[in-house]
Design an enzyme around this catalytic site. Structure first.
Site, PDB file in Angstrom:
ATOM      1  N   ARG A 182      48.328  -0.515  15.514  1.00  0.00           N
ATOM      2  CA  ARG A 182      47.027  -0.127  14.947  1.00  0.00           C
ATOM      3  C   ARG A 182      45.920  -0.263  15.992  1.00  0.00           C
ATOM      4  O   ARG A 182      45.021   0.564  16.072  1.00  0.00           O
ATOM      5  CB  ARG A 182      46.705  -0.959  13.705  1.00  0.00           C
TER       6      ARG A 182
ATOM      7  N   LYS B  48      39.695   0.247  12.926  1.00  0.00           N
ATOM      8  CA  LYS B  48      39.314  -1.145  12.610  1.00  0.00           C
ATOM      9  C   LYS B  48      38.167  -1.591  13.513  1.00  0.00           C
ATOM     10  O   LYS B  48      38.361  -2.357  14.458  1.00  0.00           O
ATOM     11  CB  LYS B  48      40.539  -2.070  12.734  1.00  0.00           C
TER      12      LYS B  48
ATOM     13  N   GLU C  25      39.352   0.205  -1.448  1.00  0.00           N
ATOM     14  CA  GLU C  25      40.077  -1.011  -1.045  1.00  0.00           C
ATOM     15  C   GLU C  25      39.163  -2.207  -1.246  1.00  0.00           C
ATOM     16  O   GLU C  25      38.040  -2.059  -1.734  1.00  0.00           O
ATOM     17  CB  GLU C  25      40.543  -0.903   0.416  1.00  0.00           C
TER      18      GLU C  25
ATOM     19  N   LEU D  45      41.462   1.319   5.493  1.00  0.00           N
ATOM     20  CA  LEU D  45      42.184   0.797   6.653  1.00  0.00           C
ATOM     21  C   LEU D  45      43.690   0.841   6.357  1.00  0.00           C
ATOM     22  O   LEU D  45      44.115   0.518   5.244  1.00  0.00           O
ATOM     23  CB  LEU D  45      41.759  -0.641   6.951  1.00  0.00           C
TER      24      LEU D  45
HETATM   25  N1  PDD Z   1      40.962  -7.389   7.336  1.00  0.00           N
HETATM   26  N2  PDD Z   1      41.254  -3.165   4.551  1.00  0.00           N
HETATM   27  C1  PDD Z   1      40.224  -3.672   5.250  1.00  0.00           C
HETATM   28  C2  PDD Z   1      38.890  -3.064   5.091  1.00  0.00           C
HETATM   29  C3  PDD Z   1      40.439  -4.780   6.100  1.00  0.00           C
HETATM   30  O1  PDD Z   1      39.415  -5.280   6.813  1.00  0.00           O
HETATM   31  C4  PDD Z   1      41.735  -5.347   6.203  1.00  0.00           C
HETATM   32  C5  PDD Z   1      42.026  -6.522   7.103  1.00  0.00           C
HETATM   33  C6  PDD Z   1      42.773  -4.783   5.435  1.00  0.00           C
HETATM   34  C7  PDD Z   1      44.184  -5.302   5.469  1.00  0.00           C
HETATM   35  O2  PDD Z   1      44.821  -5.010   6.681  1.00  0.00           O
HETATM   36  P1  PDD Z   1      45.976  -5.960   7.243  1.00  0.00           P
HETATM   37  O3  PDD Z   1      46.992  -6.065   6.182  1.00  0.00           O
HETATM   38  O4  PDD Z   1      46.474  -5.243   8.435  1.00  0.00           O
HETATM   39  O5  PDD Z   1      45.317  -7.272   7.554  1.00  0.00           O
HETATM   40  C8  PDD Z   1      42.496  -3.687   4.632  1.00  0.00           C
HETATM   41  C9  PDD Z   1      41.114  -8.505   8.233  1.00  0.00           C
HETATM   42  C10 PDD Z   1      42.111  -9.492   7.767  1.00  0.00           C
HETATM   43  C11 PDD Z   1      39.757  -9.102   8.528  1.00  0.00           C
HETATM   44  O6  PDD Z   1      38.847  -8.329   8.704  1.00  0.00           O
HETATM   45  O7  PDD Z   1      39.629 -10.330   8.608  1.00  0.00           O
END
Ligand code: PDD
Length: 285
Positions: A52, A148, A180, A205
């Site tokens: 990612r 991200k 989300e 995301l």
């Molecule tokens: N956040 N959606 C958003 C908007 C996010 O910021 C995140 C992750 C996810 C989940 O993605 P993953 O499973 O790859 O962590 C979905 C991280 C944890 C953060 O900003 O701290």
């Protein structure tokens, strides 16, 4: 106790870490990041986070600060230096420092690379037992949520709004449909036992945990529907949960003041959490 953090090639005590005030991450939010969970001192879903990161960098025409092997080595070194058992590693890459200009600086500008560890205790947190209460908040973020970036002001404001309402988190809503969570992917299980979660697009995301959990759900014989779901469907769900690095699979037991199921974490949710935690432990690096 002060942490050891990583800044542009050096491991330093956190109070000695320095980044330029001209850094584009600071001035423009021109930066991407990853948060990788650590369990028993090992990294969860690391290859997925690196894929990612590569995609985020490429979508923004941003240079990679180092190769995947080197980034893995830095993550491991930080975990070791800080004696981290459970928590996460935050990694941020910016386009580097340059005079303030909306035009990107020339190719060859050195990207900024910062990593630090943060300890937390999710596995035994009360939310796993009780589930989260979420409120609906409009999704006013920009249109490339698949990248991200560190532009997290709206998610932060949405979370504050949820807290003001006495809830744990917000589910973001656009055109009557849930996109989300503020920092996690949102999932529901309907009364027929189908797992419903928004399909991948620029609107959300592409969660690493989401991808693993959907695969595990499919392998376990659950019907998975990747499609948008409405606020009404969410309120009427039999079960609900979020996924993210940091929270893994976390039950949601209240949505917009409506109690979900019997108000306790749902059985399928807990099964998916168990499957995810088992695989995470098995594949951690
Ligand atoms: N956040 N959606 C958003 C908007 C996010 O910021 C995140 C992750 C996810 C989940 O993605 P993953 O499973 O790859 O962590 C979905 C991280 C944890 C953060 O900003 O701290």
């Amino acid at each position: 106790m002060s942490r050891i953090v990583y800044v542009n090639g050096a491991y330093v005590p956190e109070e000695d870490a320095r980044v330029s005030i001209f850094d584009r991450g600071f001035l423009f939010g021109d930066a991407v990041y990853e948060v990788t969970s650590v369990l028993n001192g090992k990294l969860i879903d690391f290859p997925s986070h690196m894929r990612r990161l590569t995609r985020s960098l490429s979508e923004l025409s941003m240079a990679a600060p180092a190769g995947t092997d080197e980034l893995l080595a830095i993550h491991r070194e930080l975990i070791a230096r800080n004696g981290l058992s459970e928590g996460g590693v935050y990694m941020m890459v910016t386009r580097g420092a340059a005079d303030r200009d909306f035009v990107f600086p020339p190719d060859g500008t050195q990207p900024t690379l910062v990593l630090f560890t943060q300890a937390w205790n999710e596995v035994r947190s009360p939310e796993v037992e009780n589930g989260l209460r979420v409120a609906f908040v409009p999704d006013l973020r920009w249109g490339r949520r698949d990248i991200k970036t560190v532009q997290l002001l709206w998610p932060s404001m949405a979370k504050m709004e949820a807290r003001r309402l006495g809830k744990d988190d917000a589910w973001l809503v656009e055109d009557g449909m849930v996109t989300e969570g503020t920092s996690n992917n949102a999932h529901i299980i309907d009364r027929e036992g189908r797992l419903i979660t928004r399909a991948l697009s620029n609107s959300i995301l592409h969660g690493t945990t989401r991808a693993s959990v959907l695969r595990l759900a499919d392998e376990a014989g659950l019907t998975v529907e990747e499609r948008s779901f409405s606020c009404d469907e969410a309120r009427a769900a039999a079960e609900a949960f979020i996924t993210s690095a940091g929270h893994f699979v976390m039950p949601v037991t209240e949505i917009d003041d409506v109690v979900i199921g019997d108000g306790r974490p749902g059985p399928l949710t807990l099964r998916l959490r168990r499957l995810y935690m088992e695989e995470a432990a098995r594949t951690a690096l």
